[in-house]
Scaffold this motif. Structure first.
Motif, mmCIF file in Angstrom:
data_model
loop_
_atom_site.group_PDB
_atom_site.id
_atom_site.type_symbol
_atom_site.label_atom_id
_atom_site.label_comp_id
_atom_site.label_asym_id
_atom_site.label_seq_id
_atom_site.Cartn_x
_atom_site.Cartn_y
_atom_site.Cartn_z
ATOM 1 N N GLY A 63 -22.860 29.052 38.557
ATOM 2 C CA GLY A 63 -22.581 27.878 39.362
ATOM 3 C C GLY A 63 -21.068 27.482 38.775
ATOM 4 O O GLY A 63 -20.451 27.956 38.024
ATOM 5 N N ARG A 64 -20.653 26.349 39.501
ATOM 6 C CA ARG A 64 -19.428 25.598 39.254
ATOM 7 C C ARG A 64 -19.758 24.269 38.646
ATOM 8 O O ARG A 64 -18.707 23.678 38.018
ATOM 9 N N ASN A 65 -20.777 23.610 38.706
ATOM 10 C CA ASN A 65 -21.098 22.376 38.377
ATOM 11 C C ASN A 65 -22.682 22.339 38.006
ATOM 12 O O ASN A 65 -23.472 22.770 38.583
ATOM 13 N N GLU A 66 -22.956 21.761 36.853
ATOM 14 C CA GLU A 66 -24.354 21.832 36.202
ATOM 15 C C GLU A 66 -25.429 20.993 37.260
ATOM 16 O O GLU A 66 -26.587 21.561 37.369
ATOM 17 N N GLN A 67 -24.841 19.945 37.570
ATOM 18 C CA GLN A 67 -25.786 19.130 38.437
ATOM 19 C C GLN A 67 -26.003 20.067 39.826
ATOM 20 O O GLN A 67 -27.261 20.025 40.439
ATOM 21 N N ALA A 68 -25.085 20.567 40.238
ATOM 22 C CA ALA A 68 -25.118 21.313 41.612
ATOM 23 C C ALA A 68 -26.381 22.524 41.378
ATOM 24 O O ALA A 68 -26.831 22.981 42.187
ATOM 25 N N THR A 97 -25.473 16.784 29.799
ATOM 26 C CA THR A 97 -25.766 15.568 30.359
ATOM 27 C C THR A 97 -25.487 15.783 32.210
ATOM 28 O O THR A 97 -26.061 14.823 32.614
ATOM 29 N N ASN A 98 -24.780 16.691 32.146
ATOM 30 C CA ASN A 98 -24.694 16.658 33.860
ATOM 31 C C ASN A 98 -25.910 17.211 34.632
ATOM 32 O O ASN A 98 -26.116 17.208 35.616
ATOM 33 N N LEU A 99 -26.814 17.477 33.809
ATOM 34 C CA LEU A 99 -28.271 18.000 34.275
ATOM 35 C C LEU A 99 -28.942 16.657 34.699
ATOM 36 O O LEU A 99 -29.998 16.935 35.500
ATOM 37 N N VAL A 100 -28.629 15.597 34.135
ATOM 38 C CA VAL A 100 -29.598 14.385 34.399
ATOM 39 C C VAL A 100 -29.814 14.101 35.879
ATOM 40 O O VAL A 100 -31.049 14.041 36.185
ATOM 41 N N THR A 101 -28.797 13.982 36.815
ATOM 42 C CA THR A 101 -29.042 13.663 37.776
ATOM 43 C C THR A 101 -29.836 14.384 38.672
ATOM 44 O O THR A 101 -30.824 14.190 39.562
ATOM 45 N N GLY A 102 -29.709 15.848 38.442
ATOM 46 C CA GLY A 102 -30.526 16.748 39.142
ATOM 47 C C GLY A 102 -31.963 16.944 38.677
ATOM 48 O O GLY A 102 -32.807 17.124 39.609
ATOM 49 N N ALA A 103 -32.027 16.645 37.331
ATOM 50 C CA ALA A 103 -33.554 16.429 36.735
ATOM 51 C C ALA A 103 -34.124 15.469 37.495
ATOM 52 O O ALA A 103 -35.334 15.710 37.725
ATOM 53 N N ALA A 104 -33.460 14.189 37.670
ATOM 54 C CA ALA A 104 -34.327 12.898 38.183
ATOM 55 C C ALA A 104 -34.603 13.377 39.469
ATOM 56 O O ALA A 104 -35.699 13.033 39.908
ATOM 57 N N LEU A 105 -33.831 14.104 40.486
ATOM 58 C CA LEU A 105 -33.970 14.185 41.793
ATOM 59 C C LEU A 105 -35.256 15.282 41.693
ATOM 60 O O LEU A 105 -36.164 15.029 42.776
ATOM 61 N N ALA A 106 -35.334 16.257 40.734
ATOM 62 C CA ALA A 106 -36.319 17.367 41.042
ATOM 63 C C ALA A 106 -37.685 16.729 40.529
ATOM 64 O O ALA A 106 -38.858 16.922 41.107
ATOM 65 N N THR A 107 -37.661 15.694 39.673
ATOM 66 C CA THR A 107 -38.875 15.039 39.060
ATOM 67 C C THR A 107 -39.574 13.952 40.007
ATOM 68 O O THR A 107 -40.581 13.808 40.478
ATOM 69 N N ILE A 108 -38.367 13.227 40.774
ATOM 70 C CA ILE A 108 -38.879 12.338 41.665
ATOM 71 C C ILE A 108 -39.647 13.044 43.070
ATOM 72 O O ILE A 108 -40.614 12.572 43.662
ATOM 73 N N GLY A 449 -24.041 14.815 47.490
ATOM 74 C CA GLY A 449 -23.686 15.975 46.871
ATOM 75 C C GLY A 449 -24.943 17.132 46.784
ATOM 76 O O GLY A 449 -24.785 18.342 46.491
ATOM 77 N N TYR A 450 -26.075 16.732 47.194
ATOM 78 C CA TYR A 450 -27.143 17.651 47.182
ATOM 79 C C TYR A 450 -26.947 18.671 48.242
ATOM 80 O O TYR A 450 -27.638 20.010 47.903
ATOM 81 N N GLU A 451 -26.664 18.572 49.306
ATOM 82 C CA GLU A 451 -26.883 19.408 50.359
ATOM 83 C C GLU A 451 -26.108 20.681 50.332
ATOM 84 O O GLU A 451 -26.891 21.617 50.726
#
Length: 627
Positions: A63-68, A97-108, A449-451
């Motif tokens: 990958g290129r970005n951890e959140q992505a 820490t770049n994982l946090v946004t993606g983790a919140a999205l997954a859990t929600i 940025g999810y799409e």
């Protein structure tokens, strides 16, 4: 004597993950289909080396970005019906820490993803190490602790042997239809590389059954009685219908009883748009048909929904006197919302039980009610046609017209992905979903940025289907980086960039709440200091091309029709770039059919805010608590 194998913690974890499977309804799938990773000093010698060691057993994606990377993993898991997921490994510090946004999205969104961030040394040979956050009052805290509130399970593996119970618990949560979401195993960089004598049983194949709990007989009886007593029932289909693969069961119930079915953002596509009982999206971004039914419903049958504020119009939508709620949900927490009658069960199992019981009583909605919503739906479709209408002329299309041209082109094989901006509202109101998984809008976290990365994950799960990522210019600028990944891996996603020079959705909201669109346009500063000058000379098409993507520019409706057709047939990553016209001069999407609570300044000197507050006070009095 138990046979053992000496491996590092990282090697043992990768071998363990490669041997995990899920099973539901006789379908057996690998639980962790692949691992995404960006390597740094916190994971390169541990997980990185293990992925090299077991490359034949565990596929790896760069990958290129951890959140992505998390977004791609989430898209993959959703397309797989939560039966298969991906892992994501990162270094310590910003990688973690770049994982946090993606983790919140997954859990929600209740979607499984396994996070494997590197962590600082457990043995503390040097303190602090590079990228370590020093916490003077707690020596056992690292930046990875910020993942705790957004994870459904979190553990830090400070000793080698602790991996065994932690890994097993991680798999339990990933496969739990109630509790699934982001699961985090924080891996100190020294422990990753330490060796241990692992029992061979740890690496044996395990199959995790994804259960379908049936309804309690007493709850089912109360649910059936509530439906039979109702004169204006309305089903609200949520994401749980898709997670359970309960679309056919819902269609059977709706056809048998003729109860209308509205859908949340996550539930859209639960019925095909042309099913006689489908009345479209419900809530703030819903259709006039569904929202009017919601206002007058005496029984709201929620199936797999969390009842977010967009669905309930911030507590103002379900307003009929004496309205009751019947909540079919696998999660007790959601089943008891709005003081509802709970029916705690798997969505498919619960719907099948309801259908069988109601058929025994030959229960059907009253003919006049069916005629009412059928006629209303027909009128709404005329409004959709008007918004979509786009003659083959040399003018810029509006955003709804872009959707209309795409609507003409796609079949039930196509998958549309979106998450944020003004597109979710237009899609929820207008899009005609043709299959259970065509409509993929992430609106639990509505993450810009999810799409694009999600489209990559979806295409990995469905390699023979056209996958479209629909993005506005604001969303595109948030996270275009995974275009490089799509190009590198030859993943033929289709990206549509709609350029409207700013945050269109928030700009409109800002105007409605007295914010005067302040700071929402992508323009030069004017003489008065506001961003009201000429549009910025940003060329997003050139940017996408510079990342390796084939780009088709569409200046007019005629260009757009040709470009979308060419992109759909492309076997390489392809982008269609279009500048959209505002809806001021041609037909746009119908306005919101229900309210949404965004508090407005109680005191202000500017007339725009004063008027907005008056409008707010007029709406807020309609809010009610269902007790």
């Amino acid at each position: 004597m138990t046979s053992t194998t000496r491996l590092t913690v990282a090697q043992a974890l990768v071998r363990f993950l490669a041997a995990q499977y899920t099973e539901r309804d006789g379908e057996r799938r690998r639980l962790i289909g692949a691992t995404w990773g960006i390597f740094g000093h916190g994971n390169v010698a541990g997980i990185g080396q293990a992925l090299v060691e077991y490359a034949d057993e565990m596929p790896y994606h760069q990958g290129r970005n951890e959140q992505a990377m998390v977004h791609a993993a989430v898209g993959y898991a959703r397309q797989c019906g939560r039966l298969s997921a991906h892992a994501v490994t990162t270094s310590i510090g910003p990688g973690a820490t770049n994982l946090v946004t993606g983790a919140a999205l997954a859990t929600i969104n209740h979607l499984p993803v396994l996070l494997l961030p590197g962590d600082v040394f457990a043995t503390r040979p040097a303190d602090p190490v590079l990228q370590q956050l020093e916490v003077p009052f707690a020596g056992d805290v690292s930046v990875n602790d910020c993942l705790r509130p957004v994870s459904k399970y979190f553990d830090r593996i400070n000793r080698t042997e602790a991996l065994i119970p932690a890994a097993l618990q991680a798999m339990r949560v990933l496969t739990d239809p109630v509790d699934t979401g982001a699961v985090t195993l924080a891996l100190p960089q020294d422990v990753q590389a330490e060796a241990y004598d692992w029992p061979e049983e740890f690496f044996a194949e395990r199959t995790w059954a994804v259960r379908r709990p049936a309804a309690d007989a007493g709850e089912l009886a109360r649910a059936v009685a509530a439906v039979r007593e109702a004169r204006r029932p309305l089903i609200v289909a949520g994401g749980g219908v898709h997670h359970s693969r309960a679309e056919e069961a819902l269609a059977e119930l709706a056809s048998a009883t003729r109860i209308p079915v509205a859908s949340t953002q996550a539930g859209k596509g639960s019925l095909r748009w042309d099913h006689p009982q489908d009345v479209g999206g419900v809530g703030h971004t819903g259709t006039a048909t569904a929202d009017e039914l919601a206002r007058t419903a005496d029984l709201v049958i929620g199936v797999g929904t969390r009842y977010t504020d967009f669905t309930t119009a911030s507590g103002t939508l379900f307003g009929a006197s004496g309205v009751r709620f019947l909540n079919l949900n696998i999660a007790p927490y959601d089943g008891h919302k709005l003081a509802g009658i709970p029916l705690i069960a798997d969505a498919r199992a619960g719907l099948e039980a309801l259908t069988e019981a109601l058929l025994m009583h030959k229960h059907r909605a009253e003919p006049a009610y069916v005629t009412e919503y059928t006629d209303d739906k027909e009128r709404w479709e005329y409004r959709v046609d008007a918004a979509y209408e786009a003659e083959d002329v040399d003018i810029r299309p509006t955003q709804p017209q872009v959707l209309g041209v795409l609507d003409e082109l796609v079949t039930e094989d196509d998958i549309l992905i979106n998450a944020a901006g003004s597109l979710p509202g237009d899609l929820h109101k207008l899009w005609r979903a043709r299959s259970r998984d065509q409509y993929h809008v992430e609106y639990g976290y509505s993450c810009m940025g999810y799409e694009i990365p999600a489209a990559i994950g979806v295409r990995m799960a469905a390699p023979d289907r056209p996958v479209w990522a629909l993005v506005g210019d604001g969303t595109y600028l948030m996270m275009p980086t995974e275009i490089v990944t799509a190009v590198q891996e030859g993943i033929a996603i289709k990206v549509i960039i709609l350029q409207n020079h700013g945050y269109a959705s928030i700009g409109g909201l800002s105007e409605s709440v007295g914010g005067e669109r302040y700071g929402t346009a992508y323009r030069y500063r004017a003489g008065d200091g506001t961003y009201t000058g000429a549009p910025l000379p940003v060329d997003l098409a050139a940017n996408a091309a510079s990342l390796g993507m084939r780009v088709l520019r569409a200046k007019t409706v005629r260009d757009l029709r040709a470009a979308l057709a060419e992109a759909r047939d492309a076997d390489t990553p392809t982008c269609v770039y279009v500048e959209t016209e505002t809806a001021d001069t041609v037909s746009g999407a119908p306005p919101a059919q229900a309210w949404w609570d965004v508090p407005v300044a109680e005191t202000a000197t500017r007339s725009s805010a004063v008027k907005a507050r008056e409008e707010y006070d007029r709406h807020v009095v309609a809010r009610r608590r269902h007790l």
